[in-house]
Each structure stands twice: as C-alpha cells, then as structure tokens.
Design a protein around this motif. Structure first.
Motif, PDB file in Angstrom:
ATOM      1  N   THR A  75      -7.101  14.685  14.850  1.00  0.00           N
ATOM      2  CA  THR A  75      -7.181  13.286  15.006  1.00  0.00           C
ATOM      3  C   THR A  75      -7.177  12.857  16.517  1.00  0.00           C
ATOM      4  O   THR A  75      -6.824  11.742  16.872  1.00  0.00           O
ATOM      5  N   PRO A 147     -17.532  -0.044  10.697  1.00  0.00           N
ATOM      6  CA  PRO A 147     -18.217   1.199  11.266  1.00  0.00           C
ATOM      7  C   PRO A 147     -19.018   0.744  12.639  1.00  0.00           C
ATOM      8  O   PRO A 147     -18.957   1.668  13.718  1.00  0.00           O
ATOM      9  N   ARG A 154     -16.000   3.835  19.877  1.00  0.00           N
ATOM     10  CA  ARG A 154     -16.057   5.383  20.237  1.00  0.00           C
ATOM     11  C   ARG A 154     -17.083   5.503  21.699  1.00  0.00           C
ATOM     12  O   ARG A 154     -16.703   6.463  22.554  1.00  0.00           O
ATOM     13  N   GLY A 198     -15.690  12.598  14.503  1.00  0.00           N
ATOM     14  CA  GLY A 198     -15.299  12.844  13.273  1.00  0.00           C
ATOM     15  C   GLY A 198     -14.379  11.862  12.534  1.00  0.00           C
ATOM     16  O   GLY A 198     -13.896  11.856  11.363  1.00  0.00           O
ATOM     17  N   LEU A 199     -13.937  10.735  13.324  1.00  0.00           N
ATOM     18  CA  LEU A 199     -13.073   9.936  12.763  1.00  0.00           C
ATOM     19  C   LEU A 199     -13.710   8.713  12.063  1.00  0.00           C
ATOM     20  O   LEU A 199     -14.593   7.819  12.921  1.00  0.00           O
ATOM     21  N   SER A 200     -13.304   8.619  10.951  1.00  0.00           N
ATOM     22  CA  SER A 200     -14.107   7.354  10.187  1.00  0.00           C
ATOM     23  C   SER A 200     -13.005   5.928   9.961  1.00  0.00           C
ATOM     24  O   SER A 200     -11.981   5.943  10.599  1.00  0.00           O
ATOM     25  N   SER A 201     -13.964   4.964   9.411  1.00  0.00           N
ATOM     26  CA  SER A 201     -13.130   3.722   9.144  1.00  0.00           C
ATOM     27  C   SER A 201     -11.963   3.968   8.322  1.00  0.00           C
ATOM     28  O   SER A 201     -10.707   3.368   8.572  1.00  0.00           O
ATOM     29  N   LYS A 202     -11.931   4.866   7.429  1.00  0.00           N
ATOM     30  CA  LYS A 202     -10.697   4.974   6.736  1.00  0.00           C
ATOM     31  C   LYS A 202      -9.478   6.022   7.428  1.00  0.00           C
ATOM     32  O   LYS A 202      -8.554   5.643   7.369  1.00  0.00           O
ATOM     33  N   ASP A 203      -9.850   6.730   8.320  1.00  0.00           N
ATOM     34  CA  ASP A 203      -9.052   7.514   9.150  1.00  0.00           C
ATOM     35  C   ASP A 203      -8.245   6.445  10.215  1.00  0.00           C
ATOM     36  O   ASP A 203      -7.115   6.342  10.169  1.00  0.00           O
TER      37      ASP A 203
END
Length: 445
Positions: A75, A147, A154, A198-203
């Motif tokens: 992360t 997103p 990002r 690799g980091l999503s909204s969930k993360d």
C-alpha cells in the motif's frame, strides 16, 4: 568545483580549530525566544498555539496519525493518495475542490505525509481561519474516494514522484531511509507507480476508516487565534469517527561498523553523496548537542558567501529528520561544488575526531550560535513554526516546545557534543547517486 587542496586545508583547519582550548569553559550568549506557547483543551483534542494578536495572517497545522508508518509494502503511497483525494473533495455548497473553495475564501491548503503523520496546513487572513477550517471539516465528514477522484490524485502523485526522481538529493535521502527504516517510515512518501496503480477505492476508504480517528488528531497554530478557531477545530475532530490509533515506533536496522554503501544512477551531471546517521528525538537529552553537530558538519568545509546558499550551491549540507521515530540525520556532499570522495573522507575524519576530544570553548560558542541561527532561519514562516510547535510538542518537548528546543541548545556543553558524536556519528549508511553513463549517438565522437 572546489578542489582537493581546498578541502584538505579546510579539514586540517577545522580539526585544529574545533579541538583547541578544550579545557576552557563555554561562554554563555543571549538566546532569542519566541512568544510563550499555550495549550487549549478542546475536549476531543488539544490545540498548541503561539499567539500574535496583531497578525493579519494566521496558520494552523492539523496532524493526523495516518503517515508512512501505517503503510505496508503493497500500500505504499496510500497515505498521500488519501490526502490528495481529500483536497480534491467537493465540499457542500461550493463548486470545485476543497483546495479551490479555501482559495476562494482567501486561504491556502497544503499537506505533507511523513513518517509519523499526515499534516494539513491551512493559512488565511486571521479573521477567516475558523471558517476555512470548517470547509476542511466538511471534506473529512464526506471524503470523495470515487474512481475518478482517485485516478486524478494518482496522476498528480506519479508526476510529483517523477520530479523527485530527477533530484539527486531527494534520491539520496530516500535511499538512506529505505535502508535504515525496515517498514513504512522508509517508504517513498508519494509511493511508486506500481503500488499506486494497484490501490482501489475500497483500499483508500479502508485506510481512511482505519487511521482518520478523533483520538489521532492534534493541532498547532500561530497568529491571531480567536476562540472561534478552537470551536472550528473541535467540530473538525468530531467529523471523524471515535477511536485512537495505537502509536507506532518505526523499526530500524542496526547500523554495522562497516558502513554499507548503496548506489543509484540518475540523469545528473555530478555525483552526490548522502551519509545517514541515527539521531536522537527532540525530547532526548542529546537533542541540543545534535543541533550543534548538524550545523558543525554542514559548515566545516563551506566556502564563504555574501548570500544564503541554496542546497544545490552548497558543497556540504545537513538535514535533521525528526519526522519519524527514531529520528535520523543526513549529511550531503554536492559533487558539482567539491570533490565528493575527498569531502566524504574528510567529513568522516571530523566526525570521528569529535567523539575523541571535546570542542574548545571558542568553536563551541561559534557553532551553538550558528545552530541557533539556523534553527531560527528554519522557523521563520508560519508554516514552519506551526509545524515545529506541533511536532516538537508531540515528541516530548512540552507545550512551549520551540523555546524548549532553543533552551536545550543553549544548555549544550562540549561534553554533550562529544557524547552525542560518539553515540550517533560513528555508524552510518552511505548513499551514492552517480551520473548515468550516456551512450554516444551513432557517428558522434
């Protein structure tokens, strides 16, 4: 470039001067002081402040325990990604981002992610500071982790990271931190393209929920601080869920007697060297002595100048990094200004000598005064002063932490400097940032 003869001569003079008159008592000198800071209990957190009732502009640092020490290898960069999403969040009743809304109210918003925390700095006209803080509270209450916002954030972080990769000093410091800290505190503050991708909204939402808690917030401010600021900060903290993050002490590698050397190549014109040492925390008995050593090592071979030199113009410089726990000290050698290998060798000779014999009274007095001047120069702006006020208070220097740091510096003796040099300067990591070898174009000579 400063030649080898200059460095050798400067080193010899430095050694003679530093160790002369070691039996004499240090001569006290008057010390500058800032207005005495105060602490206000807001119920959900504390505000440490330095009051200047006549200030037209005021600033507040909001510290949240969501820094690099909360990240994992997969992360890396998420702390900065969350912060960037927050400043991009559209706050109710305003068009554009939080940053734009604050600017429209005559203020500014920046953030920094470091080893121990993420700290947001808000500055505005004094009478508007509370209302501007209220806008930030709205973003914390309803952050935008969609997103689209994450993709824009990002892109910003990736661009900024690419810029840092072209800065030899930033690269060298990052190399040292990765080698010294074994976990998140040594990670790049902005992450890297692979982990960010690799980091999503969930993360992002999970990191925010786990770390942005009421008990992990503190604040420090400088300027004309009206009671309404306390009310605004209280509302800001209440916008976050209850709870407290347990403190994190970053793990470090034991520095071996044989100094490891790590190497990187970049598109630069000259070699840069960064030497990293362990260092005492601000609340340590060795803090004042380390401030003296920081200035002493940075000044030992510096040429005279009628103006203040930037880091790219200095031959040798130093940074005390107390953003992580444990703290560290880095000394850099700028190969465009001085022969890097010779300067490094002489720098380490001086470091060794400082541990063997106390400073004389005259050089001690000089370097204490120089260290005080550097400390004051580094805390001129509202942003710098509010940051030091908050981070020093959190690390054991009490409410009036900036004055406490100056007092620690003033109390420092030659024996203290020798003890600190022996404890911290004898083991280190050397990071070499070398020019990348360029391939000649076909047909060129």
């Amino acid at each position: 470039m400063i030649g080898a003869s200059y460095v050798a001569k400067a080193s010899s003079l430095a050694l003679v001067g530093l160790l002369a008159f070691s039996g004499a008592a240090p001569i006290p000198s008057p010390i500058a002081r800032y207005p005495t800071a105060f602490s206000t209990d807001l119920g959900v957190t504390k505000l440490v402040g330095e009051s200047d009732l006549g200030a037209a502009v005021s600033g507040v640092q909001i510290f949240i325990g969501a820094g690099l020490d909360r990240e994992t290898p997969v992360t890396s960069g998420i702390a900065s990604l969350v912060a960037e999403c927050l400043v991009r969040t559209n706050v109710a009743g305003n068009t554009g981002s939080l940053r734009d809304a604050i600017a429209a109210n005559g203020g500014s918003l920046t953030y920094t992610v470091d080893g121990r925390s993420v700290h947001f700095y808000i500055e505005s006209r004094s009478e508007r500071l509370a209302s501007v803080v209220g806008l930030f509270a709205k973003a914390l209450a309803a952050p935008d982790f969609s997103p689209a916002t994450i993709a824009a954030a990002r892109t910003t972080l990736t661009t900024r990271q690419s810029e840092l990769e072209g800065n030899a000093l930033s690269v060298g410091i990052a190399m040292f931190r990765r080698s010294y800290y074994t976990e998140g505190a040594g990670a790049p503050a902005l992450g890297n393209p692979a982990t960010l991708a690799g980091l999503s909204s969930k993360d992002v939402a999970a990191f925010f929920a786990s770390n942005y808690k009421r008990g992990s917030v503190s604040a420090s401010a400088v300027g004309a601080l009206a009671p309404t600021l306390g009310d605004a900060l209280r509302a800001l903290v209440l916008a976050l869920p209850e709870g407290t993050n347990p403190p994190v002490v970053s793990k470090t590698r034991v520095l071996p007697p044989e100094a490891p050397r790590i190497v990187a190549h970049r598109d630069i014109n000259a070699t840069w060297i960064v030497v990293g040492f362990a260092a005492p925390a601000p609340g340590s008995k060795d803090f004042g002595a380390m401030l003296v050593l920081q200035k002493l090592l940075a000044e030992a071979f510096e040429r005279d100048s009628t103006t203040t030199l930037g880091f790219v113009e200095k031959s040798i410089g130093a940074f005390y990094l107390y953003d992580a726990s444990p703290a560290s000290l880095v000394i850099y050698v700028n190969g465009s200004q001085v022969d890097p290998s010779l300067a490094l060798r002489q720098l380490l000779v001086v470091s060794r000598s400082l541990s063997l014999k106390p400073l004389g009274a005259t050089p001690l007095r000089h370097f204490k005064a120089a260290a005080e001047g550097q400390f004051l120069t580094d805390s001129v702006t509202l942003s710098d002063r509010s940051y030091l006020l908050g981070t020093f208070a959190a690390q054991g220097l009490g409410t009036d932490s900036i004055n406490a740091a100056l007092d620690a510096l003033e109390r420092t003796t030659a024996v203290d400097v020798q003890r600190a040099a022996k404890a911290y300067l004898q083991r280190y990591i050397v990071a070499l940032v070398l020019p990348r070898q360029r391939t000649a174009a076909p047909g060129s000579r």
